[in-house]
Motif scaffolding. Structure first.
Motif, short mmCIF file in Angstrom:
data_model
loop_
_atom_site.label_atom_id
_atom_site.label_comp_id
_atom_site.label_asym_id
_atom_site.label_seq_id
_atom_site.Cartn_x
_atom_site.Cartn_y
_atom_site.Cartn_z
N ALA A 1 2.07 -1.45 7.68
CA ALA A 1 2.26 -0.11 8.50
C ALA A 1 1.66 0.15 9.62
CB ALA A 1 1.94 1.24 7.59
N GLY A 2 1.18 -1.17 10.21
CA GLY A 2 0.69 -0.92 11.40
C GLY A 2 -0.81 -0.55 11.68
N LEU A 3 -1.52 -0.25 10.59
CA LEU A 3 -2.76 0.44 10.59
C LEU A 3 -3.88 -0.72 10.74
CD1 LEU A 3 -2.47 3.08 7.86
CD2 LEU A 3 -2.24 3.36 10.36
N ALA A 4 -4.87 -0.57 11.19
CA ALA A 4 -5.83 -1.62 11.17
C ALA A 4 -6.81 -1.85 9.64
CB ALA A 4 -6.96 -1.14 12.16
N ILE A 5 -6.92 -3.20 9.48
CA ILE A 5 -7.58 -3.27 8.21
C ILE A 5 -8.87 -3.55 8.52
CG2 ILE A 5 -7.76 -5.16 6.40
CD1 ILE A 5 -4.95 -5.81 6.98
N ASP A 6 -9.69 -2.63 7.68
CA ASP A 6 -11.38 -2.90 7.81
C ASP A 6 -11.77 -3.66 7.00
OD1 ASP A 6 -13.83 -2.33 8.17
OD2 ASP A 6 -13.71 -0.25 7.10
#
Length: 101
Positions: free
Chosen positions: A1-6
């Motif tokens: 979804a285009g969110l950064a992965i921590d």
């Protein structure tokens, strides 16, 4: 979804690790002995279809020595297991074949 992965986390002892490189550093570097011992225990238990017993300690020690001598190749651990008396002489095998008749 285009969110950064921590990829940051902290081990139970408080050691911070980040990403695959940090995990690899812990497993291969600082905790390699623990990792190899646990890997060997789990692989042996799976292969034998039972929990590891005190009598399996010499086999585990042999697995660890063989892994270290052969550049930690998984094939070495598997060969050590399948050539062991524990694997070749699995208890209960004769009973199971008799009870299925």
């Amino acid at each position: 979804a285009g969110l950064a992965i921590d990829t940051k986390t902290q081990l139970p002892d408080g050691t911070p690790i980040e990403g695959l490189a940090g995990l690899r550093e812990q497993l291969v570097g600082k905790r390699s002995g623990n990792f190899l011992r646990q890997f060997s225990r789990k692989l042996l238990g799976y292969a034998l279809g039972r929990s590891i017993q005190l009598s399996d300690k010499p086999l585990l020690n042999s697995m660890l020595a063989n892994l270290k001598a052969h550049n930690h190749e998984v094939q070495t651990a598997i060969e050590t297991i399948v050539t062991s008396p524990q694997f070749r002489e699995i208890r209960g095998r004769d009973f199971e074949s008799l009870s299925s008749n």
